[in-house]
Design a protein around this motif. Structure first.
Motif, PDB file in Angstrom:
ATOM      1  N   ALA A   8     -24.542   8.661  38.091  1.00 18.14           N
ATOM      2  CA  ALA A   8     -23.975   9.550  39.105  1.00 18.14           C
ATOM      3  C   ALA A   8     -24.987   9.925  40.171  1.00 18.14           C
ATOM      4  N   SER A   9     -26.259   9.822  39.857  1.00 16.60           N
ATOM      5  CA  SER A   9     -27.284  10.210  40.835  1.00 16.60           C
ATOM      6  C   SER A   9     -27.937   9.018  41.531  1.00 16.60           C
ATOM      7  N   GLU A  10     -27.468   7.807  41.246  1.00 13.88           N
ATOM      8  CA  GLU A  10     -28.076   6.608  41.839  1.00 13.88           C
ATOM      9  C   GLU A  10     -27.764   6.439  43.315  1.00 13.88           C
ATOM     10  N   GLN A  11     -26.650   6.994  43.768  1.00 13.03           N
ATOM     11  CA  GLN A  11     -26.227   6.835  45.151  1.00 13.03           C
ATOM     12  C   GLN A  11     -25.513   8.119  45.569  1.00 13.03           C
ATOM     13  N   GLY A  12     -25.334   8.325  46.856  1.00 13.38           N
ATOM     14  CA  GLY A  12     -24.731   9.560  47.355  1.00 13.38           C
ATOM     15  C   GLY A  12     -23.338   9.822  46.828  1.00 13.38           C
ATOM     16  N   VAL A  13     -22.479   8.812  46.874  1.00 15.33           N
ATOM     17  CA  VAL A  13     -21.104   8.954  46.384  1.00 15.33           C
ATOM     18  C   VAL A  13     -20.893   7.919  45.291  1.00 15.33           C
ATOM     19  N   VAL A  14     -20.524   8.401  44.108  1.00 17.55           N
ATOM     20  CA  VAL A  14     -20.318   7.534  42.946  1.00 17.55           C
ATOM     21  C   VAL A  14     -18.938   7.826  42.373  1.00 17.55           C
ATOM     22  N   ILE A  15     -18.204   6.759  42.092  1.00 10.66           N
ATOM     23  CA  ILE A  15     -16.878   6.890  41.502  1.00 10.66           C
ATOM     24  C   ILE A  15     -16.845   6.121  40.190  1.00 10.66           C
ATOM     25  N   PHE A  16     -16.541   6.838  39.111  1.00  3.54           N
ATOM     26  CA  PHE A  16     -16.291   6.178  37.830  1.00  3.54           C
ATOM     27  C   PHE A  16     -14.816   5.826  37.835  1.00  3.54           C
ATOM     28  N   SER A  17     -14.519   4.552  37.589  1.00  2.00           N
ATOM     29  CA  SER A  17     -13.196   4.007  37.818  1.00  2.00           C
ATOM     30  C   SER A  17     -12.798   3.071  36.692  1.00  2.00           C
ATOM     31  N   LYS A  18     -11.525   2.688  36.703  1.00  2.00           N
ATOM     32  CA  LYS A  18     -11.039   1.596  35.860  1.00  2.00           C
ATOM     33  C   LYS A  18     -10.367   0.597  36.780  1.00  2.00           C
ATOM     34  N   SER A  19     -10.558  -0.669  36.500  1.00  2.00           N
ATOM     35  CA  SER A  19     -10.076  -1.717  37.399  1.00  2.00           C
ATOM     36  C   SER A  19      -8.554  -1.723  37.551  1.00  2.00           C
ATOM     37  N   SER A  20      -7.821  -1.192  36.591  1.00  2.00           N
ATOM     38  CA  SER A  20      -6.357  -1.206  36.661  1.00  2.00           C
ATOM     39  C   SER A  20      -5.766   0.120  37.143  1.00  2.00           C
ATOM     40  N   CYS A  21      -6.585   1.053  37.560  1.00  2.00           N
ATOM     41  CA  CYS A  21      -6.131   2.398  37.921  1.00  2.00           C
ATOM     42  C   CYS A  21      -5.843   2.490  39.422  1.00  2.00           C
ATOM     43  N   CYS A  22      -4.580   2.740  39.767  1.00  2.00           N
ATOM     44  CA  CYS A  22      -4.207   2.813  41.178  1.00  2.00           C
ATOM     45  C   CYS A  22      -4.780   4.057  41.852  1.00  2.00           C
ATOM     46  N   LEU A  23      -4.933   5.168  41.135  1.00  2.00           N
ATOM     47  CA  LEU A  23      -5.538   6.364  41.722  1.00  2.00           C
ATOM     48  C   LEU A  23      -7.023   6.146  42.017  1.00  2.00           C
ATOM     49  N   CYS A  24      -7.696   5.388  41.162  1.00  2.00           N
ATOM     50  CA  CYS A  24      -9.100   5.050  41.402  1.00  2.00           C
ATOM     51  C   CYS A  24      -9.229   4.237  42.681  1.00  2.00           C
ATOM     52  N   TYR A  25      -8.350   3.285  42.836  1.00  3.64           N
ATOM     53  CA  TYR A  25      -8.342   2.439  44.035  1.00  3.64           C
ATOM     54  C   TYR A  25      -8.102   3.299  45.282  1.00  3.64           C
ATOM     55  N   THR A  26      -7.154   4.219  45.203  1.00  5.40           N
ATOM     56  CA  THR A  26      -6.821   5.087  46.335  1.00  5.40           C
ATOM     57  C   THR A  26      -8.011   5.945  46.748  1.00  5.40           C
ATOM     58  N   VAL A  27      -8.689   6.539  45.780  1.00  8.42           N
ATOM     59  CA  VAL A  27      -9.846   7.386  46.082  1.00  8.42           C
ATOM     60  C   VAL A  27     -10.974   6.546  46.685  1.00  8.42           C
ATOM     61  N   THR A  28     -11.193   5.355  46.150  1.00  9.92           N
ATOM     62  CA  THR A  28     -12.223   4.462  46.691  1.00  9.92           C
ATOM     63  C   THR A  28     -11.922   4.102  48.135  1.00  9.92           C
ATOM     64  N   ILE A  29     -10.668   3.768  48.436  1.00 11.29           N
ATOM     65  CA  ILE A  29     -10.269   3.415  49.797  1.00 11.29           C
ATOM     66  C   ILE A  29     -10.423   4.619  50.732  1.00 11.29           C
ATOM     67  N   LEU A  30     -10.109   5.812  50.258  1.00  6.17           N
ATOM     68  CA  LEU A  30     -10.291   7.010  51.076  1.00  6.17           C
ATOM     69  C   LEU A  30     -11.739   7.132  51.539  1.00  6.17           C
ATOM     70  N   PHE A  31     -12.676   7.001  50.600  1.00  3.53           N
ATOM     71  CA  PHE A  31     -14.088   7.116  50.974  1.00  3.53           C
ATOM     72  C   PHE A  31     -14.497   6.007  51.938  1.00  3.53           C
ATOM     73  N   ARG A  32     -14.033   4.803  51.699  1.00  5.41           N
ATOM     74  CA  ARG A  32     -14.369   3.700  52.616  1.00  5.41           C
ATOM     75  C   ARG A  32     -13.796   3.943  54.000  1.00  5.41           C
ATOM     76  N   ASP A  33     -12.571   4.466  54.075  1.00  2.00           N
ATOM     77  CA  ASP A  33     -11.968   4.785  55.370  1.00  2.00           C
ATOM     78  C   ASP A  33     -12.726   5.899  56.089  1.00  2.00           C
ATOM     79  N   LEU A  34     -13.397   6.749  55.332  1.00  2.00           N
ATOM     80  CA  LEU A  34     -14.191   7.824  55.905  1.00  2.00           C
ATOM     81  C   LEU A  34     -15.628   7.389  56.216  1.00  2.00           C
ATOM     82  N   GLY A  35     -15.916   6.099  56.052  1.00  2.00           N
ATOM     83  CA  GLY A  35     -17.219   5.568  56.427  1.00  2.00           C
ATOM     84  C   GLY A  35     -18.278   5.626  55.359  1.00  2.00           C
TER      85      GLY A  35
END
Length: 104
Positions: A8-35
């Motif tokens: 969790a401290s290796e990078q500024g924003v860290v997301i623990f996710s599962k590859s099949s989780c649609c909510l994980c994907y949504t949160v990841t895309i949100l951060f990417r859309d925010l730069g």
């Protein structure tokens, strides 16, 4: 739990996710859309998946994934991240990491 805190401290924003989780994907895309390019740990690909899930719950995550850390601090899961974003509080939290990701 040490592995989770270390990751969790290796990078500024860290997301623990599962590859099949649609909510994980949504949160990841949100951060990417925010730069921000978050570090995404797909825990279902880790042999210690169950231990990581338990550690995330012990740290205070309502659901084990997605678990979002900003600046090494647990922000929470989808509901917490979306609430912060809708209230306008997320952008100030991630601003330092937007600059880092644009240089990558």
């Amino acid at each position: 739990m040490d592995k989770v805190k270390r990751c969790a401290s290796e990078q500024g924003v860290v997301i623990f996710s599962k590859s099949s989780c649609c909510l994980c994907y949504t949160v990841t895309i949100l951060f990417r859309d925010l730069g921000v390019q978050p570090r995404v740990y797909e825990i279902d690909r880790d042999p210690e998946c169950r231990e990581i899930e338990k550690a995330l719950v012990r740290l205070g995550c309502n659901a084990p994934v997605p678990a979002v850390f900003i600046g090494g601090q647990l922000v929470g899961s989808t509901n917490e991240v979306m609430s912060l974003h809708l209230s306008g509080s997320l952008i100030p939290m991630i601003r330092p990491y937007q600059a880092q990701s644009s240089a990558i």
